[in-house]
Design a protein around this motif. Structure first.
Motif, PDB file in Angstrom:
ATOM      1  N   THR A 160       0.846  -1.199   0.000  1.00  0.00           N
ATOM      2  CA  THR A 160       0.000   0.000   0.000  1.00  0.00           C
ATOM      3  C   THR A 160       0.881   1.249   0.000  1.00  0.00           C
ATOM      4  N   ALA A 161       0.604   2.153  -0.918  1.00  0.00           N
ATOM      5  CA  ALA A 161       1.241   3.475  -0.889  1.00  0.00           C
ATOM      6  C   ALA A 161       0.162   4.507  -0.625  1.00  0.00           C
ATOM      7  N   VAL A 162       0.512   5.513   0.181  1.00  0.00           N
ATOM      8  CA  VAL A 162      -0.435   6.585   0.499  1.00  0.00           C
ATOM      9  C   VAL A 162       0.181   7.915   0.069  1.00  0.00           C
ATOM     10  N   LEU A 163      -0.525   8.635  -0.776  1.00  0.00           N
ATOM     11  CA  LEU A 163      -0.048   9.930  -1.263  1.00  0.00           C
ATOM     12  C   LEU A 163      -1.042  11.009  -0.833  1.00  0.00           C
ATOM     13  N   HIS A 164      -0.525  12.191  -0.526  1.00  0.00           N
ATOM     14  CA  HIS A 164      -1.425  13.304  -0.231  1.00  0.00           C
ATOM     15  C   HIS A 164      -1.431  14.267  -1.417  1.00  0.00           C
ATOM     16  N   ALA A 165      -2.635  14.582  -1.920  1.00  0.00           N
ATOM     17  CA  ALA A 165      -2.780  15.399  -3.127  1.00  0.00           C
ATOM     18  C   ALA A 165      -3.382  16.758  -2.805  1.00  0.00           C
ATOM     19  N   LEU A 166      -3.119  17.710  -3.693  1.00  0.00           N
ATOM     20  CA  LEU A 166      -3.732  19.032  -3.539  1.00  0.00           C
ATOM     21  C   LEU A 166      -5.197  18.995  -3.957  1.00  0.00           C
ATOM     22  N   GLU A 167      -5.452  18.228  -5.013  1.00  0.00           N
ATOM     23  CA  GLU A 167      -6.817  18.181  -5.542  1.00  0.00           C
ATOM     24  C   GLU A 167      -7.127  16.782  -6.042  1.00  0.00           C
ATOM     25  N   ALA A 168      -8.414  16.432  -5.965  1.00  0.00           N
ATOM     26  CA  ALA A 168      -8.918  15.239  -6.649  1.00  0.00           C
ATOM     27  C   ALA A 168     -10.125  15.688  -7.457  1.00  0.00           C
ATOM     28  N   ASN A 215       5.113  19.751  -6.774  1.00  0.00           N
ATOM     29  CA  ASN A 215       6.382  19.299  -7.363  1.00  0.00           C
ATOM     30  C   ASN A 215       7.428  18.856  -6.355  1.00  0.00           C
ATOM     31  N   ASN A 216       7.122  18.890  -5.061  1.00  0.00           N
ATOM     32  CA  ASN A 216       8.083  18.367  -4.084  1.00  0.00           C
ATOM     33  C   ASN A 216       7.779  16.875  -3.942  1.00  0.00           C
ATOM     34  N   LEU A 217       8.186  16.102  -4.929  1.00  0.00           N
ATOM     35  CA  LEU A 217       7.609  14.781  -5.163  1.00  0.00           C
ATOM     36  C   LEU A 217       8.223  13.650  -4.359  1.00  0.00           C
ATOM     37  N   GLY A 218       9.504  13.785  -3.960  1.00  0.00           N
ATOM     38  CA  GLY A 218      10.133  12.556  -3.455  1.00  0.00           C
ATOM     39  C   GLY A 218      10.012  11.494  -4.527  1.00  0.00           C
ATOM     40  N   ILE A 219       9.438  10.348  -4.191  1.00  0.00           N
ATOM     41  CA  ILE A 219       9.256   9.295  -5.205  1.00  0.00           C
ATOM     42  C   ILE A 219       7.769   9.011  -5.440  1.00  0.00           C
ATOM     43  N   ASP A 220       6.919  10.025  -5.258  1.00  0.00           N
ATOM     44  CA  ASP A 220       5.476   9.817  -5.395  1.00  0.00           C
ATOM     45  C   ASP A 220       5.076   9.310  -6.778  1.00  0.00           C
ATOM     46  N   ASN A 221       5.711   9.849  -7.813  1.00  0.00           N
ATOM     47  CA  ASN A 221       5.368   9.389  -9.170  1.00  0.00           C
ATOM     48  C   ASN A 221       5.613   7.893  -9.320  1.00  0.00           C
ATOM     49  N   GLU A 222       6.706   7.414  -8.751  1.00  0.00           N
ATOM     50  CA  GLU A 222       7.037   5.988  -8.848  1.00  0.00           C
ATOM     51  C   GLU A 222       6.087   5.164  -7.980  1.00  0.00           C
ATOM     52  N   LEU A 223       5.830   5.648  -6.745  1.00  0.00           N
ATOM     53  CA  LEU A 223       4.939   4.902  -5.847  1.00  0.00           C
ATOM     54  C   LEU A 223       3.573   4.683  -6.496  1.00  0.00           C
ATOM     55  N   ALA A 224       3.106   5.670  -7.256  1.00  0.00           N
ATOM     56  CA  ALA A 224       1.766   5.582  -7.837  1.00  0.00           C
ATOM     57  C   ALA A 224       1.648   4.397  -8.796  1.00  0.00           C
ATOM     58  N   TYR A 225       2.753   4.022  -9.440  1.00  0.00           N
ATOM     59  CA  TYR A 225       2.672   2.956 -10.438  1.00  0.00           C
ATOM     60  C   TYR A 225       3.283   1.642  -9.957  1.00  0.00           C
TER      61      TYR A 225
END
Lengths: 270, 265
Positions: free
Chosen positions: B159-167, B177-187
């Motif tokens: 399980t990965a948990v990301l916090h977003a500005l908008e849905a 844009n302060n992403l860390g590895i969020d783009n990778e975690l999503a996939y």
């Protein structure tokens, strides 16, 4: 011109910067950031910053902050690529120069940011971790070190763990640390061994040797560290770091906490 | 495809002894509301493996609450605020297992997994003590050049948990844009939970943050100020006073009462 030790360290860091370089900036290293921006404001206008915060490239700069440092790293960035692309794809291409702060360093320039104590399962003091140090220190050419508080705790004969590779026989690529600055002096490596290049104003070579946990070698032309200029001090105090974020690295205990509180309140990040 | 759930429903998806990745970077855009929801469960999760590129307050709360068995991170700390007190104490007392990671071991481990192979080779670690601290990580010989390389094993994540500005109502979300590895975690993660500051009708494409598309997301829960006390740029900065209160409480041995007060709010 009066100056404080944080200002001297940042000015010495600035002097190590060559115009046109890409400068990598780690986590929680404001003395370095102040120095790198000072270089951009003086002799190196064409440097670019790559930061762990925001993970991209900046060619503009902003004043140092704590609670609002994203204003610079996101607000002024040319691009942001995320950490995976920055670390694995983009930065290796640019051969960035980076200053690391070792928790322990030995005479060969090996360094440790993992833990104090020999027992890894139950260390005497667990440190936050080594970030990308074991990745870049074995491979890159431009590793620089800085130590805000020079003592026998940091300068040791024998490391507990090697996370940063120095001028070691097992090295196959890259280059050991080129330079180290502490609050007592400046150092380089000669034949794989650290040596004192300059002592800061008011500091004796004897004192530095006593604060160092291994035999200190001394460069033949050892001299006093040239002090900052009035222009450099003005830039640091008024333009680059009016909040005094850089001082968080040289203060300890209650004084550090008081400064941190003041900075955060002035930033409106409370 | 993403479904819309409450924070409590999202938190109920995390099972004991699974790998949980928490998105964001150091003190920025961390999923704190989700962590609080996890800790408000009648049965708190146990023996989690935390996989955080960098671990901060969100992870320290889980360690302090006894939910974590293993930590995998290249940096566990509170940046300008110093050490993460509960992690530091637990590691020193041998109460948690630390799998030493670096930027390369996490990034290459994710890339191996995404490529569907068992490892990804890199030059990192050779000559350092990392290979001794991680005997499960092997070296290999490059069959073309003969160079010894580190074979970083593929990572996996439940399980990965990301916090977003908008849905938006199509189930897409927007990060900053302060992403860390969020783009990778999503996939890369098997299940992706997103908490979002707010819902909008339709997310507009922009350069100030990537969009994670609905097919990558398992569920979305609304969580206004869901990163507090970490920042959610440009909506709010980090709440420095709260970090200082947390550290003072931990240093005084009052983690439990701090946590109770936070969960009661």
């Amino acid at each position: 011109m009066d100056f404080t030790i944080d200002e001297l360290i940042s000015v010495c860091i600035a002097r190590q910067v060559v115009d046109g370089e890409v400068l990598a900036q780690g986590i929680n290293t404001p003395l370095v950031m102040a120095g790198l921006i000072l270089a951009k404001c003086t002799h190196a206008p064409n440097v670019r910053f790559a930061s762990a915060i925001g993970q991209g490239l900046c060619q503009e700069w902003g004043a140092l902050g704590v609670g609002r440092s994203e204003d610079m790293w996101l607000g002024k960035a040319l691009l942001n690529v995320g950490f995976a692309v920055a670390a694995a794809d983009m930065l290796p291409k640019f051969h960035p120069k980076e200053f690391f702060r070792p928790a322990q360093v030995d005479a060969c320039g090996n360094f440790n940011n993992i833990a104090f104590g020999k027992d890894y399962q139950r260390p005497r003091m667990r440190l936050p971790g080594s970030g990308g140090i074991p990745d870049v220190s074995v491979n890159h050419e431009q590793i620089y070190l800085y130590v805000p508080r020079h003592s026998r705790v940091t300068f040791v004969e024998q490391l507990d763990f090697v996370s940063g590779l120095g001028h070691a026989p097992q090295r196959r690529r890259g280059h050991g640390p080129r330079y180290l600055i502490s609050d007592l002096g400046q150092f380089d490596w000669h034949d794989g061994h650290i040596r004192l290049l300059s002592y800061h104003p008011g500091v004796s070579i004897d004192h530095i040797a006593k604060k160092t946990g291994f035999a200190l070698a001394i460069a033949p032309d050892v001299h006093e560290t040239p002090p900052p200029s009035a222009a450099e001090i003005r830039l640091l105090r008024e333009e680059i770091d009016p909040l005094g974020v850089r001082k968080l690295e040289t203060l300890g205990g209650g004084a550090r906490k008081d400064l941190l509180r003041t900075i955060l309140q002035r930033e409106g990040a409370w | 495809m993403s479904s819309f759930v409450s924070l409590a429903e999202a938190a109920a998806l995390v099972r004991d002894a699974t790998t949980l990745a928490l998105g964001g970077m150091t003190l920025y855009r961390r999923p704190l509301a989700f962590v609080r929801a996890l800790l408000q469960r009648a049965a708190r999760p146990r023996d989690l493996t935390l996989l955080c590129f960098t671990a901060g307050l969100e992870s320290d709360l889980l360690v302090g609450a006894g939910c974590v068995g293993t930590v995998r991170s290249c940096y566990f700390g509170l940046q300008d605020f110093g050490f993460a007190p509960m992690f530091t104490a637990a590691a020193q007392e041998g109460k948690i297992r630390v799998l030493e990671e670096t930027e390369a071991s996490i990034v290459m481990g994710i890339r191996a997994r995404m490529a569907g192979v068992g490892f990804m080779p890199a030059r990192a670690w050779q000559g350092t003590d990392l290979l001794k601290l991680r005997p499960d990580v092997k070296s290999i010989i490059d069959p073309y050049t003969g160079e010894t390389l580190t074979a970083f094993p593929a990572l996996r994540c439940d399980t990965a948990v990301l916090h977003a500005l908008e849905a938006d109502y199509d189930g897409n979300v927007k990060l900053n844009n302060n992403l860390g590895i969020d783009n990778e975690l999503a996939y890369f993660a098997d299940r992706v939970i997103v908490t979002a500051e707010r819902f909008v009708k339709k997310i507009e494409r922009a350069t100030d943050g990537p969009i994670i598309p609905a097919p990558a997301i398992t569920c979305i829960a609304e969580a206004p100020r869901g990163a507090w006390p970490t920042s959610c740029y440009p909506l709010y900065p980090l709440a420095g006073g709260e970090f200082l209160r947390y550290i003072d409480a931990c240093n005084a041995g009052k983690f439990d009462s701090y946590l109770s007060a936070v969960l009661d709010q």
